[in-house]
Write a protein that holds these residues in place. Structure first.
Motif, PDB file in Angstrom:
ATOM      1  N   VAL A 122      -5.163   5.663  -3.462  1.00 41.06           N
ATOM      2  CA  VAL A 122      -4.761   6.580  -2.397  1.00 41.06           C
ATOM      3  C   VAL A 122      -5.842   6.575  -1.318  1.00 41.06           C
ATOM      4  O   VAL A 122      -6.962   7.045  -1.557  1.00 41.06           O
ATOM      5  N   ILE A 123      -5.523   6.021  -0.159  1.00 37.82           N
ATOM      6  CA  ILE A 123      -6.443   6.085   0.971  1.00 37.82           C
ATOM      7  C   ILE A 123      -6.323   7.479   1.576  1.00 37.82           C
ATOM      8  O   ILE A 123      -5.249   7.889   2.009  1.00 37.82           O
TER       9      ILE A 123
ATOM     10  N   GLY B 228       0.361  -7.200   2.233  1.00 38.03           N
ATOM     11  CA  GLY B 228       0.653  -6.685   0.911  1.00 38.03           C
ATOM     12  C   GLY B 228      -0.587  -6.646   0.038  1.00 38.03           C
ATOM     13  O   GLY B 228      -1.525  -7.426   0.220  1.00 38.03           O
ATOM     14  N   GLN B 229      -0.603  -5.726  -0.924  1.00 41.07           N
ATOM     15  CA  GLN B 229      -1.726  -5.571  -1.832  1.00 41.07           C
ATOM     16  C   GLN B 229      -1.240  -5.708  -3.278  1.00 41.07           C
ATOM     17  O   GLN B 229      -0.063  -5.466  -3.569  1.00 41.07           O
ATOM     18  N   PRO B 230      -2.134  -6.064  -4.204  1.00 38.14           N
ATOM     19  CA  PRO B 230      -1.709  -6.311  -5.591  1.00 38.14           C
ATOM     20  C   PRO B 230      -1.334  -5.062  -6.363  1.00 38.14           C
ATOM     21  O   PRO B 230      -0.707  -5.166  -7.423  1.00 38.14           O
ATOM     22  N   ARG B 231      -1.729  -3.913  -5.886  1.00 47.82           N
ATOM     23  CA  ARG B 231      -1.399  -2.642  -6.546  1.00 47.82           C
ATOM     24  C   ARG B 231      -0.788  -1.697  -5.522  1.00 47.82           C
ATOM     25  O   ARG B 231      -0.978  -1.863  -4.316  1.00 47.82           O
ATOM     26  N   PRO B 232      -0.070  -0.681  -6.000  1.00 46.12           N
ATOM     27  CA  PRO B 232       0.452   0.308  -5.050  1.00 46.12           C
ATOM     28  C   PRO B 232      -0.681   0.987  -4.284  1.00 46.12           C
ATOM     29  O   PRO B 232      -1.682   1.385  -4.884  1.00 46.12           O
ATOM     30  N   VAL B 233      -0.515   1.089  -2.988  1.00 52.93           N
ATOM     31  CA  VAL B 233      -1.483   1.783  -2.138  1.00 52.93           C
ATOM     32  C   VAL B 233      -0.747   2.878  -1.374  1.00 52.93           C
ATOM     33  O   VAL B 233       0.150   2.595  -0.575  1.00 52.93           O
ATOM     34  N   TYR B 234      -1.117   4.112  -1.653  1.00 55.66           N
ATOM     35  CA  TYR B 234      -0.564   5.271  -0.975  1.00 55.66           C
ATOM     36  C   TYR B 234      -1.570   5.754   0.071  1.00 55.66           C
ATOM     37  O   TYR B 234      -2.745   5.366   0.048  1.00 55.66           O
ATOM     38  N   VAL B 235      -1.119   6.593   0.950  1.00 53.88           N
ATOM     39  CA  VAL B 235      -2.004   7.226   1.930  1.00 53.88           C
ATOM     40  C   VAL B 235      -1.769   8.726   1.885  1.00 53.88           C
ATOM     41  O   VAL B 235      -0.621   9.177   1.898  1.00 53.88           O
ATOM     42  N   ARG B 236      -2.849   9.483   1.785  1.00 57.64           N
ATOM     43  CA  ARG B 236      -2.727  10.929   1.985  1.00 57.64           C
ATOM     44  C   ARG B 236      -3.015  11.200   3.453  1.00 57.64           C
ATOM     45  O   ARG B 236      -4.146  11.027   3.923  1.00 57.64           O
ATOM     46  N   VAL B 237      -1.973  11.579   4.162  1.00 54.77           N
ATOM     47  CA  VAL B 237      -2.113  11.844   5.590  1.00 54.77           C
ATOM     48  C   VAL B 237      -2.654  13.250   5.793  1.00 54.77           C
ATOM     49  O   VAL B 237      -2.819  14.027   4.850  1.00 54.77           O
TER      50      VAL B 237
ATOM     51  N   THR C 212       3.804  -0.836   8.332  1.00 54.30           N
ATOM     52  CA  THR C 212       2.819  -1.311   7.365  1.00 54.30           C
ATOM     53  C   THR C 212       3.482  -1.456   5.995  1.00 54.30           C
ATOM     54  O   THR C 212       4.650  -1.130   5.811  1.00 54.30           O
ATOM     55  N   ARG C 213       2.711  -1.934   5.040  1.00 56.78           N
ATOM     56  CA  ARG C 213       3.221  -2.106   3.684  1.00 56.78           C
ATOM     57  C   ARG C 213       2.723  -1.000   2.760  1.00 56.78           C
ATOM     58  O   ARG C 213       2.419  -1.237   1.592  1.00 56.78           O
ATOM     59  N   VAL C 214       2.643   0.208   3.282  1.00 52.98           N
ATOM     60  CA  VAL C 214       2.230   1.350   2.477  1.00 52.98           C
ATOM     61  C   VAL C 214       3.259   1.607   1.373  1.00 52.98           C
ATOM     62  O   VAL C 214       4.466   1.522   1.601  1.00 52.98           O
ATOM     63  N   SER C 215       2.783   1.885   0.170  1.00 50.89           N
ATOM     64  CA  SER C 215       3.684   2.105  -0.967  1.00 50.89           C
ATOM     65  C   SER C 215       4.308   3.493  -0.943  1.00 50.89           C
ATOM     66  O   SER C 215       5.405   3.700  -1.485  1.00 50.89           O
ATOM     67  N   GLY C 216       3.621   4.438  -0.340  1.00 53.64           N
ATOM     68  CA  GLY C 216       4.121   5.804  -0.278  1.00 53.64           C
ATOM     69  C   GLY C 216       3.096   6.679   0.406  1.00 53.64           C
ATOM     70  O   GLY C 216       1.963   6.250   0.692  1.00 53.64           O
ATOM     71  N   VAL C 217       3.473   7.915   0.671  1.00 57.53           N
ATOM     72  CA  VAL C 217       2.609   8.847   1.395  1.00 57.53           C
ATOM     73  C   VAL C 217       2.544  10.170   0.656  1.00 57.53           C
ATOM     74  O   VAL C 217       3.569  10.693   0.202  1.00 57.53           O
TER      75      VAL C 217
ATOM     76  N   SER D   7      -2.969   6.773 -13.094  1.00 59.47           N
ATOM     77  CA  SER D   7      -4.149   7.143 -12.312  1.00 59.47           C
ATOM     78  C   SER D   7      -3.910   6.875 -10.835  1.00 59.47           C
ATOM     79  O   SER D   7      -3.379   5.828 -10.454  1.00 59.47           O
ATOM     80  N   TRP D   8      -4.319   7.855 -10.018  1.00 57.55           N
ATOM     81  CA  TRP D   8      -4.245   7.752  -8.560  1.00 57.55           C
ATOM     82  C   TRP D   8      -5.682   7.862  -8.050  1.00 57.55           C
ATOM     83  O   TRP D   8      -6.236   8.952  -7.984  1.00 57.55           O
ATOM     84  N   LEU D   9      -6.286   6.736  -7.702  1.00 58.93           N
ATOM     85  CA  LEU D   9      -7.689   6.717  -7.306  1.00 58.93           C
ATOM     86  C   LEU D   9      -7.842   6.938  -5.808  1.00 58.93           C
ATOM     87  O   LEU D   9      -7.401   6.118  -4.993  1.00 58.93           O
ATOM     88  N   TYR D  10      -8.500   8.036  -5.453  1.00 61.50           N
ATOM     89  CA  TYR D  10      -8.746   8.336  -4.048  1.00 61.50           C
ATOM     90  C   TYR D  10      -9.928   7.526  -3.519  1.00 61.50           C
ATOM     91  O   TYR D  10     -10.946   7.353  -4.205  1.00 61.50           O
ATOM     92  N   VAL D  11      -9.805   7.058  -2.286  1.00 59.56           N
ATOM     93  CA  VAL D  11     -10.901   6.392  -1.587  1.00 59.56           C
ATOM     94  C   VAL D  11     -10.910   6.918  -0.152  1.00 59.56           C
ATOM     95  O   VAL D  11      -9.850   7.055   0.472  1.00 59.56           O
ATOM     96  N   PRO D  12     -12.082   7.277   0.373  1.00 62.15           N
ATOM     97  CA  PRO D  12     -12.139   7.841   1.728  1.00 62.15           C
ATOM     98  C   PRO D  12     -11.622   6.852   2.769  1.00 62.15           C
ATOM     99  O   PRO D  12     -11.968   5.671   2.758  1.00 62.15           O
TER     100      PRO D  12
END
Length: 308
Positions: free
Chosen positions: A45-46, A71-80, A97-102, A21-26
């Motif tokens: 996914v921010i 750092g965060q306890p779960r992977p945090v991606y960013v949709r640019v 930053t400590r972004v997990s991926g984009v 699951s990839w949960l989007y958050v605004p």
């Protein structure tokens, strides 16, 4: 001639256990970032793109950078945002930053992937294939740079472009992305967002349909969708046990993955069966089923639902 892609070549992110699951958050709702992490999704996914109004893009970028400074306890991606529409600024701001991926939206040209890798080195990139041209160039996007760690399919924008949301039309496009990822040695792509947030039965059926067609996991926009998605994409205990027994029997026999051999029951096993067994273990978290995570709590949705 360009060589065939190899997931083990230097610099290429190595796929780990599958993200269900990839949960989007605004991105302009930083008060929800922490809540999203506590909802039980495998990855958050921010979203700096669709869920954020143009006048709040800069604020969303600053909020994401501040949150990812630790750092965060779960992977945090960013949709640019798309390159040429603020994406360059987003990627540059994420350096350090400590972004997990984009996630790279509306990718159509391998040059976009190359530019993203230049702006944000050593960070996994996931091109989002959500236009007709992107579908046509899916394999080129998948092999556009060693930082590409996967592909994702977005059907909402594509349906609007094609003037059709007919399942057969969108299925045909999604299969192109599925094949491109496999040919490039990338993980199975996740499914796009299911828009019926309250239709959990429909979500479950759609997840089963996607799983049977080769996809793994999906993007979600509400915590209520997480448990259903996980229930479909978490391998059953008996399947995990069977896969582990097969792999262990092959290892005991000293088979190298080529040709065919007999398992502990005397049944014929080939290399394809071994790859499938290892894929089940990967999806289950490597050595077994994932630890059950906490149930969905809080609200992480909002804004315009993401398309992928």
């Amino acid at each position: 001639m360009k060589s065939s892609p190899d997931v083990a070549r230097p610099g290429r992110p190595c796929p780990g256990p599958g993200i269900r699951s990839w949960l989007y958050v605004p991105g302009d709702r930083p008060e929800r970032f922490g809540k999203a992490l506590g909802c039980g999704a495998d990855a958050v996914v921010i979203d700096l793109e669709d869920a954020v109004s143009p006048v709040r893009k800069a604020d969303a970028r600053e909020a994401a950078v501040a949150f990812l400074g630790v750092g965060q306890p779960r992977p945090v991606y960013v949709r640019v945002n798309p390159l040429g529409q603020g994406g360059e600024e987003d990627l540059a701001a994420l350096r350090g930053t400590r972004v997990s991926g984009v996630r790279l939206p509306k990718c159509e040209d391998p040059a976009q992937v190359t530019e993203a890798a230049r702006l944000l080195p050593d960070v996994p990139l996931v091109p989002l294939v959500e236009t007709a041209l992107g579908v046509e160039r899916a394999y080129a996007l998948a092999t556009g740079d060693a930082q590409v760690s996967g592909l994702a399919f977005g059907k909402a924008d594509l349906a609007a472009e094609l003037g059709s949301s007919h399942p057969e039309v969108l299925d045909a496009a999604s299969y192109r992305v599925l094949l491109a990822a496999a040919a490039a040695g990338l993980p199975r792509p996740p499914m796009s967002v299911y828009p019926g947030v309250r239709d959990l039965d429909g979500l479950a059926l759609d997840c089963v349909r996607g799983r049977e067609r080769g996809f793994f996991g999906r993007s979600v926009v509400h915590p209520a969708q997480i448990a259903v998605t996980h229930s479909v994409f978490t391998p059953r205990a008996r399947d995990v046990d069977a896969a582990r027994r097969l792999v262990e029997s092959v290892e005991r026999a000293g088979a190298n993955g080529s040709g065919a051999w007999l398992d502990e029951n005397g049944d014929l096993v080939d290399a394809a069966a071994l790859r499938q067994a290892r894929a089940v273990l990967d999806a289950a978290g490597g050595e077994g089923a994932r630890t059950r995570r906490s149930g969905a709590r809080g609200a992480a949705g909002g804004g315009r639902p993401p398309s992928s």
